[in-house]
Design a protein around this motif. Structure first.
Motif, PDB file in Angstrom:
ATOM      1  N   UNK A  49       0.816  -1.211   0.000  1.00 44.16           N
ATOM      2  CA  UNK A  49       0.000   0.000   0.000  1.00 44.16           C
ATOM      3  C   UNK A  49       0.853   1.264   0.000  1.00 44.16           C
ATOM      4  N   UNK A  50       2.060   1.177   0.504  1.00 46.01           N
ATOM      5  CA  UNK A  50       2.953   2.335   0.575  1.00 46.01           C
ATOM      6  C   UNK A  50       4.133   2.178  -0.383  1.00 46.01           C
ATOM      7  N   UNK A  51       3.859   1.533  -1.487  1.00 46.75           N
ATOM      8  CA  UNK A  51       4.923   1.281  -2.470  1.00 46.75           C
ATOM      9  C   UNK A  51       5.538   2.570  -3.006  1.00 46.75           C
ATOM     10  N   UNK A  52       4.726   3.635  -3.079  1.00 50.50           N
ATOM     11  CA  UNK A  52       5.231   4.911  -3.603  1.00 50.50           C
ATOM     12  C   UNK A  52       6.071   5.664  -2.585  1.00 50.50           C
ATOM     13  N   UNK A  53       5.994   5.265  -1.324  1.00 52.17           N
ATOM     14  CA  UNK A  53       6.746   5.940  -0.256  1.00 52.17           C
ATOM     15  C   UNK A  53       8.125   5.298  -0.149  1.00 52.17           C
ATOM     16  N   UNK A  54       8.958   5.589  -1.136  1.00 53.43           N
ATOM     17  CA  UNK A  54      10.259   4.942  -1.248  1.00 53.43           C
ATOM     18  C   UNK A  54      11.327   5.649  -0.422  1.00 53.43           C
ATOM     19  N   UNK A  55      12.425   4.953  -0.240  1.00 60.66           N
ATOM     20  CA  UNK A  55      13.571   5.529   0.453  1.00 60.66           C
ATOM     21  C   UNK A  55      14.052   6.784  -0.269  1.00 60.66           C
ATOM     22  N   UNK A  56      14.163   6.709  -1.582  1.00 59.51           N
ATOM     23  CA  UNK A  56      14.619   7.855  -2.358  1.00 59.51           C
ATOM     24  C   UNK A  56      13.705   9.058  -2.212  1.00 59.51           C
ATOM     25  N   UNK A  57      12.411   8.813  -2.227  1.00 60.63           N
ATOM     26  CA  UNK A  57      11.444   9.900  -2.075  1.00 60.63           C
ATOM     27  C   UNK A  57      11.551  10.524  -0.683  1.00 60.63           C
ATOM     28  N   UNK A  58      11.770   9.683   0.337  1.00 67.63           N
ATOM     29  CA  UNK A  58      11.875  10.215   1.689  1.00 67.63           C
ATOM     30  C   UNK A  58      13.127  11.069   1.852  1.00 67.63           C
ATOM     31  N   UNK A  59      14.215  10.670   1.222  1.00 68.48           N
ATOM     32  CA  UNK A  59      15.434  11.472   1.281  1.00 68.48           C
ATOM     33  C   UNK A  59      15.205  12.851   0.659  1.00 68.48           C
ATOM     34  N   UNK A  60      14.472  12.879  -0.432  1.00 74.39           N
ATOM     35  CA  UNK A  60      14.160  14.165  -1.073  1.00 74.39           C
ATOM     36  C   UNK A  60      13.273  15.023  -0.174  1.00 74.39           C
ATOM     37  N   UNK A  61      12.259  14.408   0.427  1.00 80.48           N
ATOM     38  CA  UNK A  61      11.353  15.148   1.297  1.00 80.48           C
ATOM     39  C   UNK A  61      12.089  15.732   2.494  1.00 80.48           C
ATOM     40  N   UNK A  62      12.980  14.957   3.078  1.00 77.52           N
ATOM     41  CA  UNK A  62      13.696  15.407   4.265  1.00 77.52           C
ATOM     42  C   UNK A  62      14.712  16.501   3.963  1.00 77.52           C
ATOM     43  N   UNK A  63      15.061  16.674   2.693  1.00 85.32           N
ATOM     44  CA  UNK A  63      16.013  17.725   2.324  1.00 85.32           C
ATOM     45  C   UNK A  63      15.342  19.091   2.197  1.00 85.32           C
ATOM     46  N   UNK A  64      14.024  19.138   2.269  1.00 87.93           N
ATOM     47  CA  UNK A  64      13.297  20.401   2.127  1.00 87.93           C
ATOM     48  C   UNK A  64      13.442  21.248   3.387  1.00 87.93           C
ATOM     49  N   UNK A  65      13.483  22.586   3.236  1.00 87.85           N
ATOM     50  CA  UNK A  65      13.664  23.482   4.392  1.00 87.85           C
ATOM     51  C   UNK A  65      12.646  23.256   5.507  1.00 87.85           C
ATOM     52  N   UNK A  66      11.419  22.906   5.162  1.00 88.91           N
ATOM     53  CA  UNK A  66      10.385  22.707   6.178  1.00 88.91           C
ATOM     54  C   UNK A  66      10.688  21.522   7.084  1.00 88.91           C
ATOM     55  N   UNK A  67      11.567  20.638   6.651  1.00 84.53           N
ATOM     56  CA  UNK A  67      11.891  19.450   7.445  1.00 84.53           C
ATOM     57  C   UNK A  67      13.184  19.620   8.250  1.00 84.53           C
ATOM     58  N   UNK A  68      13.778  20.786   8.241  1.00 85.11           N
ATOM     59  CA  UNK A  68      15.036  20.967   8.982  1.00 85.11           C
ATOM     60  C   UNK A  68      14.847  20.696  10.472  1.00 85.11           C
ATOM     61  N   UNK A  69      13.757  21.184  11.030  1.00 83.36           N
ATOM     62  CA  UNK A  69      13.457  20.978  12.444  1.00 83.36           C
ATOM     63  C   UNK A  69      12.150  20.195  12.513  1.00 83.36           C
ATOM     64  N   UNK A  70      12.274  18.866  12.538  1.00 85.00           N
ATOM     65  CA  UNK A  70      11.116  17.975  12.369  1.00 85.00           C
ATOM     66  C   UNK A  70      11.382  16.637  13.030  1.00 85.00           C
ATOM     67  N   UNK A  71      10.314  16.007  13.504  1.00 82.58           N
ATOM     68  CA  UNK A  71      10.412  14.664  14.076  1.00 82.58           C
ATOM     69  C   UNK A  71       9.212  13.845  13.633  1.00 82.58           C
ATOM     70  N   UNK A  72       9.462  12.647  13.148  1.00 85.57           N
ATOM     71  CA  UNK A  72       8.364  11.756  12.769  1.00 85.57           C
ATOM     72  C   UNK A  72       7.522  11.386  13.983  1.00 85.57           C
ATOM     73  N   UNK A  73       8.133  11.369  15.148  1.00 87.05           N
ATOM     74  CA  UNK A  73       7.403  11.008  16.357  1.00 87.05           C
ATOM     75  C   UNK A  73       6.544  12.151  16.877  1.00 87.05           C
ATOM     76  N   UNK A  74       6.955  13.377  16.647  1.00 85.06           N
ATOM     77  CA  UNK A  74       6.211  14.530  17.163  1.00 85.06           C
ATOM     78  C   UNK A  74       5.309  15.182  16.126  1.00 85.06           C
ATOM     79  N   UNK A  75       5.671  15.111  14.832  1.00 86.79           N
ATOM     80  CA  UNK A  75       5.014  15.932  13.812  1.00 86.79           C
ATOM     81  C   UNK A  75       4.213  15.181  12.764  1.00 86.79           C
ATOM     82  N   UNK A  76       4.365  13.863  12.665  1.00 87.44           N
ATOM     83  CA  UNK A  76       3.629  13.130  11.641  1.00 87.44           C
ATOM     84  C   UNK A  76       2.298  12.615  12.181  1.00 87.44           C
ATOM     85  N   UNK A  77       1.290  12.607  11.315  1.00 89.25           N
ATOM     86  CA  UNK A  77      -0.034  12.070  11.655  1.00 89.25           C
ATOM     87  C   UNK A  77      -0.084  10.617  11.202  1.00 89.25           C
ATOM     88  N   UNK A  78       0.122   9.708  12.131  1.00 86.40           N
ATOM     89  CA  UNK A  78       0.137   8.284  11.807  1.00 86.40           C
ATOM     90  C   UNK A  78      -1.291   7.745  11.800  1.00 86.40           C
TER      91      UNK A  78
END
Length: 229
Positions: A49-78
């Motif tokens: 179901x999360x086939x599109x959520x690849x390692x490469x895509x996550x690396x790109x997302x985390x390089x964005x300025x909005x993710x400089x100060x971010x935590x998956x545990x505090x900021x993501x809606x699981x």
């Protein structure tokens, strides 16, 4: 080059198109000296179901300025729940709070970057996957001068202890219940500590009887006091 870019070079190319993730905190967390590194086994969820959520895509997302100060545990809606409230999120945030750590400034990742519904689903490929991912973790530990690797679950703790040579047991916390699960702290000759804790997906760290945090906090306090001296 940014810190995430530097460490990202150590992620194997063959993982880029695979469902998974590397970073559970952003650029600030992986910059400069840090006392603690949070490490789980591997990303959960459905690799189908999360086939599109690849390692490469996550690396790109985390390089964005909005993710400089971010935590998956505090900021993501699981699973559609409010950020920081689902599953193991509040337990990890409890640990960070009691240790005096900002989850957005604390490096966090998984021993294996590939996603699976359960750790057991990795099967016989688990050891090879750990071998391929370990250069990344070794670089993080050495570059950020990590004093303690906090491992989620016995399996992760055992693997990290073996790879760091942390064989000297210093402390043990045993849950005050019928199952009596243990959490431990071991030290290596080079002065790196490994906290092998119960897994927060099944153990309620935010309940006193099953909370290994005081044990971890006592050693983290020693690091701080030594640094001040």
């Amino acid at each position: 080059m940014t810190a995430l870019g530097y460490f990202g070079q150590l992620v194997p190319d063959e993982f880029m198109g695979v469902s998974g993730s590397v970073y559970y905190s952003g650029e600030i967390a992986f910059s400069e000296t840090k006392p603690v590194y949070l490490l789980g086994l591997n990303p959960g969820g459905s690799p189908v179901k999360q086939a599109a959520e690849t390692v490469g895509r996550q690396l790109e997302t985390c390089s964005q300025p909005a993710r400089r100060l971010w935590s998956a545990y505090a900021d993501e809606e699981w699973l559609g729940k409010a950020a920081g409230t689902h599953g193991m999120q509040p337990r990890v945030l409890h640990l960070c709070d009691k240790l005096g750590l900002d989850p957005r400034r604390t490096p966090a990742s998984n021993l294996i970057f590939v996603r699976s519904a359960r750790g057991a689903d990795l099967g016989s490929s688990r050891r090879d996957l750990i071998d391929r991912c370990w250069p990344f973790h070794d670089a993080v530990i050495r570059t950020l001068n990590i004093k303690m690797v906090v491992c989620f679950g016995r399996l992760v703790g055992q693997e990290v202890r073996n790879r760091l040579g942390a064989h000297w047991e210093l402390a043990t916390f045993t849950e005050e219940n019928r199952r009596r699960w243990r959490s431990t702290i071991h030290a290596s000759e080079r002065g790196t500590y490994v906290a092998s804790l119960t897994h927060p997906s099944v153990a309620a760290w935010n309940v006193p009887a099953t909370d290994p945090t005081p044990m971890v906090a006592s050693y983290l306090k020693q690091f701080t006091e030594t640094a001040v001296r």
